[in-house]
Design a protein around this motif. Sequence first.
Motif, PDB file in Angstrom:
ATOM      1  N   GLY A  16      72.318  36.728  23.883  1.00 28.94           N
ATOM      2  CA  GLY A  16      71.781  35.787  24.854  1.00 28.94           C
ATOM      3  C   GLY A  16      70.663  36.370  25.678  1.00 28.94           C
ATOM      4  N   THR A  17      69.790  37.155  25.080  1.00 31.33           N
ATOM      5  CA  THR A  17      68.718  37.858  25.801  1.00 31.33           C
ATOM      6  C   THR A  17      67.469  36.987  25.908  1.00 31.33           C
ATOM      7  OG1 THR A  17      69.527  40.011  25.070  1.00 31.33           O
ATOM      8  CG2 THR A  17      67.235  39.884  25.782  1.00 31.33           C
ATOM      9  N   PRO A  18      66.934  36.775  27.104  1.00 35.79           N
ATOM     10  CA  PRO A  18      65.735  35.938  27.284  1.00 35.79           C
ATOM     11  C   PRO A  18      64.448  36.729  27.046  1.00 35.79           C
ATOM     12  CG  PRO A  18      66.584  36.600  29.418  1.00 35.79           C
ATOM     13  CD  PRO A  18      67.523  37.181  28.389  1.00 35.79           C
ATOM     14  N   HIS A  19      64.129  36.997  25.797  1.00 38.82           N
ATOM     15  CA  HIS A  19      62.940  37.795  25.493  1.00 38.82           C
ATOM     16  C   HIS A  19      61.671  37.144  26.036  1.00 38.82           C
ATOM     17  CE1 HIS A  19      65.189  40.478  22.867  1.00 38.82           C
ATOM     18  NE2 HIS A  19      65.736  39.422  22.293  1.00 38.82           N
ATOM     19  N   SER A  42      63.724  31.493  22.967  1.00 42.11           N
ATOM     20  CA  SER A  42      63.513  32.670  23.810  1.00 42.11           C
ATOM     21  C   SER A  42      64.435  33.812  23.416  1.00 42.11           C
ATOM     22  CB  SER A  42      63.741  32.304  25.278  1.00 42.11           C
ATOM     23  OG  SER A  42      63.609  33.432  26.108  1.00 42.11           O
ATOM     24  N   ALA A  43      65.612  33.481  22.908  1.00 41.52           N
ATOM     25  CA  ALA A  43      66.595  34.506  22.553  1.00 41.52           C
ATOM     26  C   ALA A  43      66.344  35.110  21.184  1.00 41.52           C
ATOM     27  CB  ALA A  43      68.001  33.916  22.609  1.00 41.52           C
ATOM     28  N   ARG A  44      65.465  34.526  20.412  1.00 42.50           N
ATOM     29  CA  ARG A  44      65.224  35.039  19.064  1.00 42.50           C
ATOM     30  C   ARG A  44      64.332  36.280  19.114  1.00 42.50           C
ATOM     31  NH1 ARG A  44      65.717  29.644  16.111  1.00 42.50           N
ATOM     32  NH2 ARG A  44      67.658  30.050  15.001  1.00 42.50           N
ATOM     33  N   GLU A  45      64.701  37.270  18.334  1.00 38.71           N
ATOM     34  CA  GLU A  45      63.929  38.499  18.198  1.00 38.71           C
ATOM     35  C   GLU A  45      63.428  38.580  16.757  1.00 38.71           C
ATOM     36  OE1 GLU A  45      61.855  41.420  18.000  1.00 38.71           O
ATOM     37  OE2 GLU A  45      62.726  41.291  20.022  1.00 38.71           O
ATOM     38  N   PRO A  46      62.113  38.431  16.526  1.00 32.71           N
ATOM     39  CA  PRO A  46      61.598  38.416  15.157  1.00 32.71           C
ATOM     40  C   PRO A  46      61.926  39.673  14.365  1.00 32.71           C
ATOM     41  CG  PRO A  46      59.935  37.652  16.707  1.00 32.71           C
ATOM     42  CD  PRO A  46      61.059  38.203  17.518  1.00 32.71           C
TER      43      PRO A  46
END
Length: 730
Positions: free
Chosen positions: A446-449, A548-552
């Motif tokens: 649940g990280t708001p990158h 926002s939580a997705r990390e490519p």
Amino acid sequence: MSRHSGGSVFDILSYTFPAKLMALILLITSGLVSSLGCRGVSCGTRWHEPQYAIAELRQHGMRLSAVEHLYARARALEAEGNSGSVDAYFQVAALTCVSGISGDARDRRTIELHRSSLAKLVVVGQRFGRLNPASGMTLESCHGSKFIPLEKTGFVWQAADFQNLVPVGTYSTDVLNKAYCSDGIGVPLVVLRHACRNERFMRKTSAFSATLIMRNTAGCDMNDCFRQDAGDLSAAKLPKLELVNSRKLRHVQMGEQTKRLARDLSAPLVYRLSTTPRNYWQEFVRPDSGLSEGQLQMLEPYQPGKIPVVFIHGLLSDPYTWSQMINELMARPDFVARYQVWVYNYPTGRAFISSATKLRFDLEKLRHFLDPGRVDPALSQIVLVGHSLGGILAKLQVTSAQDQLWNSVANRPLNELNLPEQFREELRQYFYFSPSPDVKRVVYMGTPHRGSAYAKRCVGRLTSKLVRRPAWEQNRHQKMLDANPGVFSDEVRGRIPTSIDLLDPDSQLLQAIEELQVSPDVRLHSVIGDYSWRIGFGRSDLVVPVQSAREPAAVSELVIKAKHQNVNKELVVVRELLCILNRHAVRAGKFSSHLPTQQNRCLSDPDVMNSADPSINPKLSTLASPIGIMQQLADRTRFNAAESEGEQEEADPSPIPTIDALEVDFIPETSLQSITRPKSTKNQPVAVFQQTNPPLVLEQGAVKPEQEQADSGLETVTQLQDTAISGDLQ
């Protein structure tokens, strides 16, 4: 038999017939021999139990009744505040430990007496200063004192760390869904250890589980237990007391037999939850109040060869947000054998870039403190697990800043600014750093990158304005702006930014962090909450949008239907983390496996997916589950981000051991039961833990029939009246 020991004829009238006969004999014989002096259990207790009377009772098959009388007298002495209750409880425990009594497998009452007297022995022993948890117990008699050592088996803690023992009673909690425990011999305890004033990297109060057992020594029989005050009886002949690490050991050897331990692995967490104040709101509002300066903490002493897993909490939270996760992980022997748990606590109102700097320094200092020669390869395989804002702190440990972060807040190089040298060095530490060489994997939850819209809305702005910084820091900030006009961005010029300010999607600093390059030696994983769709958010966990939580760069991604505060608590996330940690252990070269590959798939693996289109997420109900709780996850969804070829190639030739296989081994271990705990009511604290009054034993007439005993199961953690473990005490 009455629980309040009497000695009067009126008390005897309420007893059952065998108890009446026993009590009458004891009264008569006690009166006849009272003038003979101290020949009984303990001088000073006003308890004169003649040896030959007990022998006579034993000849009439009244052994258990005699023990019942001793236990009742021990209760009476405890109520009077008489330290002789320590000796009396020891006698009851010893009598029910020796083969003369505990060999009667039909008598469940004997087991209850043994366990209850052991628990009471811990309470009254510490109350009267007769039990030193670090060393042992002192018994008093007419002929002097005898010291019984308290042995320790299987602990990573030192003897001096055993400072207080708390018997486990029944409890309720709103934080843990389950309590992991098992029935067996002995009494589960919570051991408390208070850190020294200047001790680093350990919690102020540590709590860990143990089981107290009593071992019968060779040559000790029932006569010896009744005559422990005799001058010719040495302490070496008395039963021994032993504390066993119930998290590490499931069974102990008792003579020629192997016995299962009674254990409660969740009790230490519940105890800390019930006794430790949570100050995360105060730490947010006043991050420099001194309640928490940011500290990397170990839950247990350093264990060489085990890989650290560092849990980092999010905004307006503290390390206790990981209680559910840690409870599940620490109940699994494979995890305990491979990993050691660390947590990072920090005041969340402070700008997270400074908290990330503190974590970076703590990781470096702790490595040097534990392993100055860098000879332990496990400390070079650290795994960071960050929830919400904690994920951004984790990202700043595995990236290289160069000039990107500084250029996002200033238009001139740091070396050219008019600043005191000490302040310049502090800013350099915040904005210029390299990846930690010891971190090899990061799990975002649940990280708001790319931030959260809440940070720019009214609720976010108002909450951010509640943060109060000390006057000296505000003055220093204003002097920096005045000495360097036109240099800093609006984000910094207005005031010292808080963590909420930096989570604004328009934050230039947050955008610069997103563009930082992750070290090629680090593997990333994402767990994302997708609870509902909202205007202005799209799909989100109600706080952080899915996009926002997705990390490519993540090699795996798991999407679940959960609210933001529950993303790190769901059972399916525990399974996913266990799978990731299994892969990490194999990659680190520490462990090998012989299990089939199909049993080692993470939920985010392509082979688990049951859809040709990865954008259409199949329901979790398509997966078989060994326990009913997984039915609650039927509407969870998941999305897979394909792993890199290097990761897949390394994992496939050596299948990972399964402690999280989908159909095989989700239950931690066969001898460990998962019991749903009752929730606390609104009038109760978050956790209720009965720490001083072990459950009372049953009345003699309330013992269940033998067949009912055999069928009864463990209903609560240590309600002694609901356990049936005669076979373990034979």
